[in-house]
Every structure is written in C-alpha cells, then in structure tokens.
Design an enzyme around this catalytic site. Sequence first.
Site, PDB file in Angstrom:
ATOM      1  N   CYS A 149      34.945  28.072  13.603  1.00 29.47           N
ATOM      2  CA  CYS A 149      33.998  28.472  12.558  1.00 29.47           C
ATOM      3  C   CYS A 149      34.663  28.423  11.189  1.00 29.47           C
ATOM      4  O   CYS A 149      34.097  27.893  10.236  1.00 29.47           O
ATOM      5  CB  CYS A 149      33.495  29.899  12.799  1.00 29.47           C
ATOM      6  N   CYS A 189      26.191  32.878   7.903  1.00 28.88           N
ATOM      7  CA  CYS A 189      25.482  32.220   9.004  1.00 28.88           C
ATOM      8  C   CYS A 189      24.918  33.239   9.988  1.00 28.88           C
ATOM      9  O   CYS A 189      23.745  33.195  10.343  1.00 28.88           O
ATOM     10  CB  CYS A 189      26.415  31.275   9.766  1.00 28.88           C
ATOM     11  N   ASP A 232      22.528  31.430  37.378  1.00 34.26           N
ATOM     12  CA  ASP A 232      22.893  31.301  38.786  1.00 34.26           C
ATOM     13  C   ASP A 232      24.381  30.967  38.803  1.00 34.26           C
ATOM     14  O   ASP A 232      24.818  30.034  38.146  1.00 34.26           O
ATOM     15  CB  ASP A 232      22.043  30.159  39.370  1.00 34.26           C
TER      16      ASP A 232
END
Lengths: 140, 109, 277
Positions: free
Chosen positions: C238, C196, C67
Amino acid sequence: MELTRRNMLTMGSAALAAYGLGALPAFASLTDDEIAKITGGAETAAGELTITAPEIAENGNTVPISISAPGAVMVAIFAEGNPVPNVATFNFGPLNPTRSASTRIRLATTQNVVAIAKMEDGSFQRASAEVKVTIGGCGG
Amino acid sequence: MADNVKPRVRVPKEASAGDTITIKTLISHTMESGQRKDKDGNVIPRSIINRFVADFNGENVIDVTLEPAISTNPYFEFDAIVPGPGEFTFTWYDDDGSVYTETKSIDVS
Amino acid sequence: MKMTKIIATVAACAFGAAASAQDGNTLFVEGEKMVTETAAPDHVEGLRTIYSGWRFRTPETQALQMDDFENPAMIFVDQALDLFNTVDGSEGRSCASCHESVEDFAGLTATMPKVIDGKLTTMEDLLNGHRAKAMGAEPWKWSGPEMQSMIALIGLQSRGMPMNVAIDGDAAPFYEQGKEMYYTRYGQLEMSCANCHEDNYGNMIRADHLSQGQINGFPTYRLKQAKLISRHNRFRGCIRDTRAETFAEGSDEFRALELYVASRSNGLSVETPAVRQ
C-alpha cells in the site's frame, strides 16, 4: 449528415467496432487451429454443452470455470486471448455420470473462453463465455 | 520431486451402490507457466502438473490434460458413480517425472 | 439460443448461491457464521460501521473462503501442521515438544499484536522468539512460507472469535504511534491509509473495490500472488503504491501500525486464513 457531437461519437464507435472485427480473426486463429486439430475441420454446433465462468474476474490468475456436457466423451477448453490458447482437456471415463467438471484457470486479459465437446456419436459441440479480467487498483 | 507438493482430496465417507458423488481435489504446485522471466530477464522454465487421473477400482472416472493456463495449486471438481465398495485412486503427473498418488476408500451400503 | 442457455445457467447459479446463505452479506465458513459487519469500536472516530474485506469481493472470490476445501490457503495450513511436528534446531525439539496441540492457541490471534515485557510483539516475533529460545532454531523470514503458514494455522484456531486487541496500558504509546501513521500522508501521491480505507471504502480505485483495509483475515491467500500474504507485506504494498519509500517488514513502525489497524477490526470475527483478490 449533420455533424453533431452525438453523430461524431456514433461514427467513432462504429469505426472502433469495425477495427475490432477486423482484428478478431487474427487473434482467434491460434484457437481455431487448435480446435481444428481436434475436430479435423468438422462442424461445431451449439448443443447441451455449457460453460460457466464469471462475467468479471477480480484477478486473472485464478478464474473459476465449469463445463457440463451430457453425452460427451471429451471436452477441451481454450482461452482465445492467452499466449497459448490450450487450457485443459477433460476425458470422461465410464464411471463419470454427469460429464461435468470445474477448475480454476489463468486468463491474461479480457477474452472468450471456448469449450469444444466431442460427443459419443463423434459429433462436436461448441460453447463460449466472455470473461472480463479487471486490472486491480493496488498491485500489492 | 518439486518442493512441498501436497495433495488434498475430498470424497464422501459413505454412499449407496449406484450413487453419484462429487469429488474435489487440490494439489499444491506452482504451475510455472514457462511464460515468466526472472529478474535477469531469463525465461523461467515451464514446470507444471501435466496430467491428472481419477480411477475407482481401476476403472476410469476422469483423465485430464493440464496446460500452463491452469492456476497455481490445481483444483478439480467432478462427479463419479460408486458401483460398489472400493477405493478411489488419484494420480498427478509432474513435468519433472514425479508422480503423486492419493487413495480414498468409500463405505458402500 | 446458446447465449440464452449460458445466461440461464449463470442466473441459476447466482440464484442458487443466494438461496444457500451467500447473499453477498453473510459469511458462513464451514457452517459457522462470521461477523463481517458491526459497530465501529469507540476509538475509531472516522467510521460508524466496520466491514470485513470479504464484503467487498466478487461472489466468486467470496465463495473460495466459505468452504475449507475450496480455500487454497488450507494447503499451507496442512503444511504448517506437518511443520508443527517437525524437529528443528540445536535442541532437538519441535513446536509439539512443548505445545501438546495447536488447538491450545485458540483465542491468541484475536488479541495480537500485544505488548509482552514492554515490547510490542507480533505473531512473527512470538514464533521466532520461541524458535530461538526453546528450539535453538534459525529464525524464519517474516513473510516466508513457513512463517505465514504457521501463523495461518495458529490463526485458524481463533476463527470466528471477535478481534479484541488491547490499546490501553502498555499498548497506548504504540497505539498512538500507529494511529499517527494511519493518518499521515506518504509518498509522491501524498496519500494516507485513511484516504482510501476510511474516506473512500466502497468506491472503486481503477477496477479495484476499496475495502476498509481490515486485517482480521490475515495471513490471507491472495489470488494475485497465489500464496499467503503477511500483514506487513500488504502494508508495504500500500505504501509503495503511494510512491513512497516504505518501511521494512518487521520494522517497529509496521509493528505499531499493525497494532492500530488490528484494533480497528475489534468486533469483527477472526477470518484467518481469508481469501482475497
């Protein structure tokens, strides 16, 4: 009792649980003090008041919570594990039919979120929900 | 006034007299808690929105006291009765003395 | 009694959510269905199916993106719309002086980054290029609020369109460079992106549910920082977590990695601005 591995584990858990219980009042006292300021020491019972919070929060920075307290004039929210327990106080006006509200709050760690409602007749209600705050794998 | 403070409010455009409607509000604000330290180890002073009020034609719907545990960009959702035609007023009070106001009128049939 | 009531309430909420389109698998944003799962593009050999990062989040985080009022990123989109009409720089122009409407950018973000005049160009490059040439304005900081808000506003115009980043022709050498980076182990932990996000998506890394690292929702509003986060900022985070010296935001290395990673999202809907943890 025979000292098996299982028994050792049980004893360990029991000791931990005892330690946890012993430590709790110290943590809860700040919240209790704040609640006493509102209630003046009056009894807080379970009632229509509900608090809804996620069982697990992916990030403690933004935890959605909702409270619903039909017949309440005020609801105060406390986070027992935060450095300052006070979170927010909702005062409901005459044009508020449901006496409910939602917001997003900060939780420093896994803890109970407590709601105290003051009802129209002057009595108090209490509800709480435990939220587990996870530590992410990658801080970003 | 703190930088870039911008309120957003969602109120239905129309309702019937006596209806209960749901209102959502959001305001951009860092809600600096006073618990954090900067790179030099100095505490960053608290700077938050400390109060939010919603009224309809001067009559109160909700009056909220905010503490630093409210998240950045404070969000509230609540219900209101619309007794007749009129205007909602939403007011946010900042620690620095600023007051931010937003109004929404609603057509009532 | 009290606990029962709370549990009942939570259960009712969960059930209600399931009944109204959110089954944890289907993302409707403002009623528009997003593709969050599709066959991996042919060039992505390590995956059969690609999934949006939205699929890996908790119901509460997921709901924030469904929303536009709940989505805190929209505050910044609103601010960008004001910026779009604000004059800046020596030429006395705003974005709106040349671009009649921000809606003209529909489709652009789905194809970015791309090679323009031999140079691999990101949205950040495009914006700063136009600011310099057309407006005579100072460049915006790569991950600064103005830059990422404007990129979110422009990205929103493509929301729901399939990602379609070109990897052939002029883009091929950059694609190869980015692909090599994706599979290179960096840092003291000797981890590549693929370790990962290809080998272990769906598993937990400590308490975090690993996604495929798709970037079709960037810039995303991250709850942790409570602001819009750029693609390069996320790359940097990362690589830093592998305990490596990272590349800089806006470096040629990260441009190439962005092209490659964006191409791995080809077929997923643009979700900009997404909400993540």
